[in-house]
Design an enzyme around this catalytic site. Structure first.
Site, short mmCIF file in Angstrom:
data_model
loop_
_atom_site.label_atom_id
_atom_site.label_comp_id
_atom_site.label_asym_id
_atom_site.label_seq_id
_atom_site.Cartn_x
_atom_site.Cartn_y
_atom_site.Cartn_z
N GLU A 169 0.84 -1.19 0.00
CA GLU A 169 0.00 0.00 0.00
C GLU A 169 0.87 1.23 0.00
O GLU A 169 1.85 1.32 0.73
CB GLU A 169 -0.92 -0.01 1.22
CG GLU A 169 -1.81 1.23 1.27
CD GLU A 169 -3.14 0.99 1.95
OE1 GLU A 169 -3.25 -0.01 2.68
OE2 GLU A 169 -4.04 1.83 1.76
N PHE A 215 -1.04 6.78 -2.23
CA PHE A 215 -2.19 7.04 -3.10
C PHE A 215 -3.20 5.90 -3.11
O PHE A 215 -4.31 6.07 -3.53
CB PHE A 215 -1.70 7.29 -4.54
CG PHE A 215 -0.97 8.57 -4.71
CD1 PHE A 215 -0.98 9.54 -3.73
CD2 PHE A 215 -0.25 8.83 -5.87
CE1 PHE A 215 -0.31 10.74 -3.87
CE2 PHE A 215 0.44 10.02 -6.03
CZ PHE A 215 0.41 10.97 -5.02
N GLU A 258 4.87 -3.06 -15.21
CA GLU A 258 5.41 -4.41 -15.27
C GLU A 258 5.57 -4.92 -13.83
O GLU A 258 5.83 -4.13 -12.91
CB GLU A 258 6.76 -4.43 -16.00
CG GLU A 258 7.93 -3.96 -15.17
CD GLU A 258 9.27 -4.07 -15.89
OE1 GLU A 258 9.73 -5.19 -16.15
OE2 GLU A 258 9.85 -3.01 -16.17
N TYR A 259 5.40 -6.22 -13.66
CA TYR A 259 5.51 -6.81 -12.32
C TYR A 259 6.97 -7.17 -12.06
O TYR A 259 7.61 -7.82 -12.86
CB TYR A 259 4.62 -8.05 -12.25
CG TYR A 259 4.81 -8.85 -10.98
CD1 TYR A 259 4.60 -8.27 -9.73
CD2 TYR A 259 5.20 -10.19 -11.03
CE1 TYR A 259 4.77 -8.99 -8.57
CE2 TYR A 259 5.37 -10.93 -9.87
CZ TYR A 259 5.15 -10.32 -8.64
OH TYR A 259 5.33 -11.04 -7.48
N HIS A 277 10.56 -9.52 -7.12
CA HIS A 277 11.09 -9.46 -5.75
C HIS A 277 10.74 -8.18 -4.99
O HIS A 277 11.30 -7.92 -3.93
CB HIS A 277 12.60 -9.67 -5.76
CG HIS A 277 13.00 -11.04 -6.22
ND1 HIS A 277 12.75 -12.18 -5.48
CD2 HIS A 277 13.58 -11.47 -7.36
CE1 HIS A 277 13.18 -13.24 -6.14
NE2 HIS A 277 13.68 -12.84 -7.29
N ASP A 295 13.78 11.89 -5.17
CA ASP A 295 13.45 10.95 -4.10
C ASP A 295 14.07 9.58 -4.39
O ASP A 295 13.44 8.55 -4.21
CB ASP A 295 11.91 10.85 -3.99
CG ASP A 295 11.49 10.18 -2.68
OD1 ASP A 295 12.37 9.92 -1.84
OD2 ASP A 295 10.30 9.91 -2.53
N ARG A 335 13.99 2.22 -1.39
CA ARG A 335 12.56 1.89 -1.29
C ARG A 335 11.84 2.19 -2.60
O ARG A 335 10.75 1.70 -2.84
CB ARG A 335 11.91 2.66 -0.13
CG ARG A 335 11.88 4.14 -0.33
CD ARG A 335 11.23 4.95 0.78
NE ARG A 335 11.55 6.35 0.53
CZ ARG A 335 12.64 6.96 0.93
NH1 ARG A 335 13.51 6.31 1.66
NH2 ARG A 335 12.88 8.22 0.61
N ASN A 336 12.44 3.04 -3.42
CA ASN A 336 11.82 3.43 -4.68
C ASN A 336 12.41 2.70 -5.90
O ASN A 336 12.24 3.15 -7.02
CB ASN A 336 11.92 4.94 -4.86
CG ASN A 336 11.07 5.66 -3.83
OD1 ASN A 336 10.03 5.14 -3.44
ND2 ASN A 336 11.51 6.82 -3.39
N ASP A 383 9.91 4.35 -8.50
CA ASP A 383 9.08 5.10 -7.55
C ASP A 383 8.11 5.97 -8.29
O ASP A 383 8.49 6.67 -9.21
CB ASP A 383 9.94 6.02 -6.69
CG ASP A 383 9.13 7.20 -6.18
OD1 ASP A 383 8.18 6.95 -5.42
OD2 ASP A 383 9.41 8.33 -6.56
P1 AMP Z 1 4.63 1.68 -3.75
O1 AMP Z 1 3.36 2.29 -3.33
O2 AMP Z 1 5.04 1.99 -5.14
O3 AMP Z 1 5.73 1.87 -2.78
O4 AMP Z 1 4.34 0.12 -3.70
C1 AMP Z 1 4.06 -0.56 -2.50
C2 AMP Z 1 4.70 -1.92 -2.55
O5 AMP Z 1 4.17 -2.64 -3.67
C3 AMP Z 1 6.20 -1.86 -2.79
O6 AMP Z 1 6.89 -1.82 -1.56
C4 AMP Z 1 6.50 -3.10 -3.57
O7 AMP Z 1 6.81 -4.15 -2.69
C5 AMP Z 1 5.19 -3.39 -4.29
N1 AMP Z 1 5.29 -2.97 -5.70
C6 AMP Z 1 5.12 -1.75 -6.22
N2 AMP Z 1 5.30 -1.75 -7.54
C7 AMP Z 1 5.60 -3.01 -7.88
C8 AMP Z 1 5.92 -3.66 -9.11
N3 AMP Z 1 5.94 -3.00 -10.27
N4 AMP Z 1 6.19 -4.98 -9.06
C9 AMP Z 1 6.16 -5.66 -7.89
N5 AMP Z 1 5.87 -5.11 -6.71
C10 AMP Z 1 5.59 -3.80 -6.69
#
Ligand code: AMP
Length: 548
Positions: free
Chosen positions: A270, A273, A342-343, A346, A402, A406-407, A420
């Site tokens: 999460e 947004f 894209e997924y 990890h 940023d 984490r990003n 990010d």
């Molecule tokens: P974010 O809000 O972008 O930080 O996403 C929250 C979490 O979702 C992240 O900490 C990732 O572990 C996971 N995540 C976000 N984007 C992807 C992605 N393209 N593929 C796999 N996991 C994602």
């Protein structure tokens, strides 16, 4: 360390040889065992040693003046200051302040409030404890004496007149540009071409004209918060002007994906947004029936939230590079609005580093025994890929603002991409510092000029890249984890930098130091960093298969 145990009948002695101050705080465990049972006792080492001045720097102007120093010694040494060989008697206007103590190392300042020319001259710091003493000198120049000779005075007058002249010409040019520029093809085109952003930290990737984002004087007129000795301007609504550059082309075609083609599978995380899901997406790629994607949802989209969403989608459509996460398109048929990426198998790099660090490996019992600690060559491989993504962003005149692990996202075979999009703030909220109403700043990744003046440039991204290297070589530790946000601000603005991580080769730490030069023009260039990392990575082979 050499151990010698002299066993007596009922008493044993443990002799430790070759200890140094860095062994302070280490715990010695004594474990005794016989057929009836077992017991343990602990002892923490307290090594006493004479004091040393590690650093005594020239005065820095913060909110007040500061002569920064770092000293070490156990017991904690007593500090004395001498000005032109006269002992300084501390009072409210001149006093020693210790800002941070890590083990037996203490960092601080001799603080001087409004010093004048009387305070110029040599300062000597003497540190002492019962085991010895150390001393160091530094020259300080705060102000010119009032009877400065005529030539110097005249030069000052010339400089002031010169600056005033340049400022006047600048004002006249500004008026001309504002008057005629509105209607020109590449000039500012009124509100329709302004990228407004209610929360300057919400949108992660910012297209900045000239690669420079110095706030205008009107922005600087906003409130300021005083943190420690530093005054930070609070700019709630910076405005970024769209240029004729390649990123935000008016004819950008954002792909629209039908809702019935997206089948959610499970939640991945999460962000600020909304939720992020793993999903299957049908009919997205010509020769594949369905592929796995990550979908990001935008919760409670207001009018301006929707506008930001569409702008971000345009921007992401134009960002295409092997080390930037691929953006496939949007789904806006109904609420919530969705972005499809894209997924990356990890997940985020910070989590990945932590789960492949020594702590995770220690915790890995039978069921997680496949966890393997990252090697130095793998760390370099990760770093090199992020640097490649940053070279691309810089070539597009994009300032990220940023950059942090984490990003970034990790895929198969240790493939790393920058990914990010401003959504990680809830999960990692302690990485951000709130100033003013709702502006969150990632201060631990920011250089002094971004903290103090909100100046974000390709060079400030280079600073953050140095911090990312540090994160990688500490297996995902939070930079300055031992300090509060206020202390971090003090620390960075005073010119201190993160220490070399234990598993970091000297060449890599030198690279970090090259990213953390106080003057932004002195920092390494992003292309240099990338090729240095590439050649360091090449020197060590990467065995990717162990990560599965
Ligand atoms: P974010 O809000 O972008 O930080 O996403 C929250 C979490 O979702 C992240 O900490 C990732 O572990 C996971 N995540 C976000 N984007 C992807 C992605 N393209 N593929 C796999 N996991 C994602």
């Amino acid at each position: 360390m050499y151990l010698q145990i002299n066993a007596l009948e009922l008493e044993s002695n443990l002799t430790l040889l070759g200890l140094s101050p860095s062994d302070n705080g280490r715990v010695i465990t004594c474990n005794v065992e016989n057929v009836v049972g077992q017991t343990e006792a602990y002892l923490q080492l307290n090594i006493l040693f004479r004091p040393t001045i590690l650093e005594l720097l020239e005065p820095l102007r913060l909110h007040h003046w500061c002569i920064p120093f770092s000293v070490t010694g156990n017991p904690k040494p007593e500090l004395r200051w001498y000005h032109k060989d006269q002992e300084l008697h501390e009072q409210e206007y001149i006093k020693t302040e210790i800002h941070e103590s890590t083990g037996s190392v203490h960092h601080g300042c001799l603080k001087l409030v409004n010093p004048t020319h009387i305070h110029n001259g040599q300062y000597t710091l003497v540190v002492r404890n019962e085991y010895g003493e150390d001393r160091k000198e530094i020259d300080a120049h705060f102000l010119l004496p009032p009877d400065t000779d005529y030539d110097t005075g005249l030069t000052a007058v010339y400089i002031v007149v010169g600056i005033a002249g340049v400022a006047l010409i600048g004002c006249v040019l500004m008026v001309i540009i504002l008057k005629y520029g509105r209607n020109s093809k590449f000039g500012m085109k009124g509100s329709s071409s302004v990228i407004s952003n209610d929360d300057d930290s919400a949108s992660p990737l910012h297209h900045v004209s000239n690669g420079n984002n110095t706030p205008s004087s009107s922005e600087m007129g906003h409130d300021a918060v005083i943190i420690g000795m530093t005054k930070i301007p609070v700019i709630e609504n910076p405005q970024y002007f769209r240029q004729s550059g390649s990123m935000l082309k008016s004819d950008t075609f954002v792909q629209h994906i039908k809702r019935h083609n997206i089948v959610l599978k499970r939640e991945l995380g999460e962000g600020a947004f909304g939720k992020v899901f793993l999903a299957e997406c049908y009919n997205l790629i010509p020769d594949q029936d369905k592929i796995l994607v990550a979908v990001k949802t935008l919760k409670e989209a207001s009018e301006s939230g929707r506008a930001d969403f569409h702008r971000e989608a345009e921007l992401l459509t134009n960002l295409q590079h092997e080390h930037i996460v691929t953006f496939y398109g949007v789904c806006v048929e109904s609420d919530p609005l969705i972005m499809v990426f894209e997924y990356m198998k990890h997940g985020d790099l910070n989590k990945f580093l932590r789960s492949h660090g020594p702590d995770a490996v220690l915790m890995a019992d039978g069921q997680h025994s496949l966890m393997v600690e990252l090697t130095q060559s793998q760390m370099l491989h990760i770093a090199q890929q992020i640097a490649a993504g940053m070279v691309y962003l810089a070539s597009q005149h994009f300032v990220h603002r940023d950059l942090a692990t984490r990003n970034c996202l990790v895929g198969e075979n240790l493939l790393v991409k920058i990914g990010d999009f401003g959504m990680s703030r809830d999960v990692y909220s302690t990485d951000y510092y709130r100033v003013g109403g709702h502006t969150m700043l990632p201060i631990r990744w920011m250089p002094p000029e971004s903290i103090m003046y909100r100046r974000f440039t390709t060079e400030s991204d280079v600073w953050s890249l140095g911090v990312v290297l540090w994160e990688i070589f500490t297996y995902g530790k939070q930079p300055w984890y031992q300090l509060s946000n206020n202390e971090v601000i003090e620390c960075i603005t005073q010119g201190r930098v993160l220490q070399r991580p234990r598993s970091c080769p000297k060449e890599v730490y030198d690279l970090m130091l090259g990213c953390w030069q106080r003057e932004s023009y002195m920092r390494l260039n992003i292309k240099e960093i990338h090729s240095l990392l590439q050649s360091l990575a090449k020197a060590l082979p990467v065995y990717l298969d162990i990560l599965g």
